[in-house]
Design a protein around this motif. Structure first.
Motif, PDB file in Angstrom:
ATOM      1  N   THR A   1       0.836  -1.212   0.000  1.00  0.00           N
ATOM      2  CA  THR A   1       0.000   0.000   0.000  1.00  0.00           C
ATOM      3  C   THR A   1       0.863   1.250   0.000  1.00  0.00           C
ATOM      4  O   THR A   1       0.559   2.236  -0.698  1.00  0.00           O
ATOM      5  N   ASN A   2       1.948   1.231   0.763  1.00  0.00           N
ATOM      6  CA  ASN A   2       2.852   2.380   0.790  1.00  0.00           C
ATOM      7  C   ASN A   2       3.499   2.600  -0.575  1.00  0.00           C
ATOM      8  O   ASN A   2       3.641   3.744  -1.041  1.00  0.00           O
TER       9      ASN A   2
ATOM     10  N   ARG B   1       2.217   1.814  -3.431  1.00  0.00           N
ATOM     11  CA  ARG B   1       1.188   2.347  -4.325  1.00  0.00           C
ATOM     12  C   ARG B   1       0.975   3.843  -4.066  1.00  0.00           C
ATOM     13  O   ARG B   1       0.817   4.641  -5.003  1.00  0.00           O
ATOM     14  N   ASN B   2       0.975   4.252  -2.802  1.00  0.00           N
ATOM     15  CA  ASN B   2       0.798   5.670  -2.466  1.00  0.00           C
ATOM     16  C   ASN B   2       1.937   6.527  -2.991  1.00  0.00           C
ATOM     17  O   ASN B   2       1.729   7.669  -3.424  1.00  0.00           O
ATOM     18  N   ARG B   3       3.153   5.994  -2.973  1.00  0.00           N
ATOM     19  CA  ARG B   3       4.335   6.753  -3.414  1.00  0.00           C
ATOM     20  C   ARG B   3       4.566   6.639  -4.925  1.00  0.00           C
ATOM     21  O   ARG B   3       5.607   7.059  -5.405  1.00  0.00           O
TER      22      ARG B   3
ATOM     23  N   GLU C   1      -6.001   1.692  -1.433  1.00  0.00           N
ATOM     24  CA  GLU C   1      -5.242   2.863  -1.881  1.00  0.00           C
ATOM     25  C   GLU C   1      -4.657   3.679  -0.732  1.00  0.00           C
ATOM     26  O   GLU C   1      -3.776   4.500  -0.952  1.00  0.00           O
ATOM     27  N   THR C   2      -5.155   3.495   0.488  1.00  0.00           N
ATOM     28  CA  THR C   2      -4.688   4.302   1.617  1.00  0.00           C
ATOM     29  C   THR C   2      -4.182   3.403   2.737  1.00  0.00           C
ATOM     30  O   THR C   2      -4.608   2.246   2.870  1.00  0.00           O
TER      31      THR C   2
END
Length: 352
Positions: free
Chosen positions: A183-184, A186-188, A265-266
């Protein structure tokens, strides 16, 4: 011309380095389960059972009853199980209501035992107090019995606890580390960049699992070895089978972590889903107490949980010395969860 490195190998090494550079992750994987085992091991170490607090009262103004109450306190004090104390009548009933004592003995004619029958310690106190007072009144047992106290390795609480903590740690680190890592990324926007590389989706997902499995042996050494050094917790079965069981459990929970992170996503969403998945297993899967305590109606659900099956297999190897065939069913349940979760994660995973 240099040979091109395998994407799977490079991604696995990258994930391992990423883990090592996170001190908080290293603490939760290695230090926390050991500290928890030490704390609970000392709390439930081999010692005599705690004495059960008991109150004794007599009606106000009745000199004979008050004298009988004083004699009852002396009689009950001779029991190694009970911790009697003299109370005034109102004070004693308040102590029973608030849980300060497990049994209230009212020295009337006949004596009255007040207790909450849903509390095991209250039932034990009632039986012990009745036995002590009856013997003091002259009762003699018609049948003499001989008691032999047994304390063996495998029967202690710490022997039950260490495999449960090992299973819980495999679940927690597998789900949390992968769910947050993916998830991290994907966020970055790291996953978005990886799409342009000569790498398959399966390479990325497998590298996440392999990067986690690289720390499995040190994790086992810390927890199992610490239990052996501090509390003499032995492994009665095969160390190779124990390692294989841990490996299967770690892969399964890594697959669950990937499934959680496949669309989230978060970080908040990943945290919520991870807690939703793990909470039932924390409560139901027999980490700190036997899952057999739950009602029969929910046992099929409890036994189908992957952590329940993993704990059953780990305790079978460590405590009972079970062979592979004896733990084949729980291992099959764990493997089925792992294959299903990874297959679904591979199917629905998205880069953005």
């Amino acid at each position: 011309m240099s040979r091109r490195s395998s994407p799977l190998l490079e991604l696995t090494l990258c994930r391992a380095k990423e883990f090592i550079r996170e001190p908080e992750a290293v603490f939760w994987v290695f230090a926390f389960p050991m500290l928890l085992a030490v704390a609970l091991g000392f709390a439930f170490r081999e010692k005599g059972p705690d004495q059960i607090p008991v109150g004794v009262v007599a009606p106000a103004g009745d000199a004979a009853s008050r004298a009988a109450a004083d004699r009852a306190v002396t009689t009950l004090a001779g029991s190694p199980v009970l911790l009697p104390r003299r109370y005034e009548e109102t004070e004693g009933r308040e102590a029973l209501r608030t849980g300060k004592i497990s049994l209230l003995v009212e020295m009337q004619t006949p004596p009255v035992f007040r207790f909450d029958e849903t509390r095991p310690d209250s039932r034990i106190a009632r039986l012990e107090a009745d036995d002590a007072l009856q013997q003091a009144a002259g009762r003699r047992d018609a049948l003499q019995v001989r008691a032999e106290k047994v304390t063996e390795k495998g029967s202690r609480y710490i022997d039950f606890l260490v495999p449960g903590l090992l299973g819980m740690n495999l679940m927690g680190t597998g789900i949390w580390s992968l769910a947050f890592s993916v998830t991290n990324a994907r966020n970055r926007k790291i996953l978005k960049r990886l799409v342009a590389t000569p790498m398959r989706k399966s390479d990325y997902l497998l590298s996440q699992i392999l990067g986690r499995l690289g720390f499995l042996i040190p994790e086992m050494i810390v927890l199992v070895g610490g239990g052996w050094l501090l509390f003499d917790v032995a492994v009665r079965g095969s160390l190779l089978l124990l390692t294989a069981t841990c490996l299967l459990g770690a892969m399964t929970f890594c697959g669950m972590g990937l499934l959680i992170a496949s669309r989230v996503e978060t970080m908040e969403g990943a945290s919520g889903l991870a807690n939703l998945v793990m909470l039932p297993m924390w409560l139901l899967s027999g980490v700190f107490f036997s899952s057999e305590r739950f009602p029969d109606v929910v046992q099929p659900v409890v036994k189908a949980l992957p952590l329940t099956a993993l704990n059953q297999a780990l305790r079978g190897v460590m405590i009972e010395g079970s062979s592979l065939t004896e733990i084949a069913l729980p291992l099959a349940i764990v493997a089925a969860w792992g294959v299903a979760c990874f297959a679904v994660a591979l199917k629905i995973f998205r880069w953005r």
